[in-house]
Design a protein around this motif. Sequence first.
Motif, short mmCIF file in Angstrom:
data_model
loop_
_atom_site.label_atom_id
_atom_site.label_comp_id
_atom_site.label_asym_id
_atom_site.label_seq_id
_atom_site.Cartn_x
_atom_site.Cartn_y
_atom_site.Cartn_z
N TYR A 51 0.82 -1.22 0.00
CA TYR A 51 0.00 0.00 0.00
C TYR A 51 0.86 1.27 0.00
N MET A 52 2.07 1.20 0.55
CA MET A 52 2.90 2.41 0.60
C MET A 52 3.44 2.79 -0.78
N LEU A 53 3.81 1.83 -1.60
CA LEU A 53 4.32 2.15 -2.94
C LEU A 53 3.24 2.84 -3.78
N PRO A 54 2.01 2.29 -3.86
CA PRO A 54 0.96 3.03 -4.59
C PRO A 54 0.66 4.41 -3.98
N ASN A 55 0.68 4.51 -2.65
CA ASN A 55 0.44 5.81 -2.00
C ASN A 55 1.49 6.84 -2.44
N PHE A 56 2.74 6.42 -2.48
CA PHE A 56 3.83 7.32 -2.90
C PHE A 56 3.63 7.76 -4.35
N ILE A 57 3.36 6.81 -5.23
CA ILE A 57 3.23 7.12 -6.66
C ILE A 57 2.04 8.06 -6.91
N VAL A 58 0.89 7.69 -6.37
CA VAL A 58 -0.32 8.50 -6.58
C VAL A 58 -0.15 9.89 -5.96
N SER A 59 0.40 9.95 -4.76
CA SER A 59 0.61 11.24 -4.10
C SER A 59 1.55 12.13 -4.91
N SER A 60 2.64 11.57 -5.43
CA SER A 60 3.60 12.35 -6.23
C SER A 60 2.93 12.95 -7.45
N ILE A 61 2.13 12.15 -8.14
CA ILE A 61 1.44 12.64 -9.34
C ILE A 61 0.48 13.77 -8.98
N ILE A 62 -0.30 13.57 -7.93
CA ILE A 62 -1.29 14.59 -7.54
C ILE A 62 -0.61 15.89 -7.11
N ILE A 63 0.47 15.79 -6.36
CA ILE A 63 1.19 16.99 -5.90
C ILE A 63 1.71 17.78 -7.10
N ILE A 64 2.30 17.09 -8.06
CA ILE A 64 2.82 17.77 -9.26
C ILE A 64 1.69 18.45 -10.02
N LEU A 65 0.55 17.78 -10.13
CA LEU A 65 -0.61 18.37 -10.81
C LEU A 65 -1.13 19.60 -10.06
N VAL A 66 -1.19 19.51 -8.74
CA VAL A 66 -1.70 20.64 -7.93
C VAL A 66 -0.76 21.84 -8.04
N ILE A 67 0.53 21.61 -7.89
CA ILE A 67 1.49 22.72 -7.98
C ILE A 67 1.46 23.33 -9.38
N SER A 68 1.35 22.50 -10.40
CA SER A 68 1.28 23.00 -11.78
C SER A 68 0.03 23.83 -12.02
N ALA A 69 -1.08 23.44 -11.38
CA ALA A 69 -2.36 24.12 -11.59
C ALA A 69 -2.45 25.46 -10.86
N MET A 70 -1.75 25.58 -9.74
CA MET A 70 -1.82 26.83 -8.97
C MET A 70 -0.44 27.32 -8.56
N PRO A 71 0.43 27.54 -9.55
CA PRO A 71 1.83 27.86 -9.23
C PRO A 71 2.04 29.12 -8.42
N LYS A 72 1.31 30.18 -8.71
CA LYS A 72 1.56 31.43 -8.01
C LYS A 72 1.14 31.36 -6.56
N LYS A 73 0.07 30.66 -6.27
CA LYS A 73 -0.45 30.57 -4.90
C LYS A 73 0.41 29.66 -4.02
N MET A 74 1.08 28.72 -4.62
CA MET A 74 1.84 27.72 -3.86
C MET A 74 2.92 28.35 -2.99
N PHE A 75 3.62 29.34 -3.51
CA PHE A 75 4.76 29.87 -2.78
C PHE A 75 4.62 31.33 -2.37
N LEU A 76 3.39 31.84 -2.36
CA LEU A 76 3.15 33.24 -1.98
C LEU A 76 3.04 33.40 -0.47
N HIS A 77 4.12 33.43 0.20
CA HIS A 77 4.16 33.73 1.64
C HIS A 77 5.60 33.93 2.02
N GLU A 78 5.81 34.44 3.18
CA GLU A 78 7.17 34.54 3.72
C GLU A 78 7.28 33.53 4.83
N SER A 79 8.22 32.62 4.70
CA SER A 79 8.38 31.59 5.73
C SER A 79 9.29 32.07 6.84
#
Length: 195
Positions: free
Chosen positions: A167-195
């Motif tokens: 279950y961990m290997l599919p979780n890693f693969i699916v999560s990686s794909i979704i994260i890349i899609l999310v960051i690609s879809a909302m690039p400006k909002k992803m990093f708009l803050h001061e850490s």
Amino acid sequence: MNSKKSNTRFIAEVAVFSALAYLLDLAANIMSLKIWPQGGSISIAMVPVFLIAYRWGIKGGLLTGFLLGLLQFILGFAQIYTIIQGIIDYFIAFTVVGLAGVFAGQIKKSFEKGERTKWMTYVTFGAFLGSLFRYICHVFSGIVFFGEYAPEGQPVVLYSLVYNGTYMLPNFIVSSIIIILVISAMPKKMFLHES
């Protein structure tokens, strides 16, 4: 952005993403994706933890992962057989997912430079690191607390490695794909803050 505003945003985002992670795990349970007898499921619950880790760094990732484990633990969703097993499989296992945040700086820099392949690689490395540490926690717990379920003649270590890997290997693969899609879809909002 001033420090007080930044702290408030940090706390609010961690709280919202922890709750979202819990709801995603709950949805996996409801949709019968929790088919493993001693726990484990195909779930995208790690996605919000990774996103906060990439947005706010390790502190955000660790805190979000910890809160996810806490929610699972106290809301009765967790499969707890002993208190130590529960701590390992929920508090520690989900907290270490946030270690993906070690790549937050590299992701942000390569993203800002328009180096798509590079930031996607760092995102994947981070997801792999967080998933690996979670996997190690579950393998350890499997060896110590669930060894009796290993088929006769099969080493307990091998049983735990395979069981948790399914279950961990599919979780890693699916999560990686979704994260890349999310960051690609909302690039400006992803990093708009001061850490």
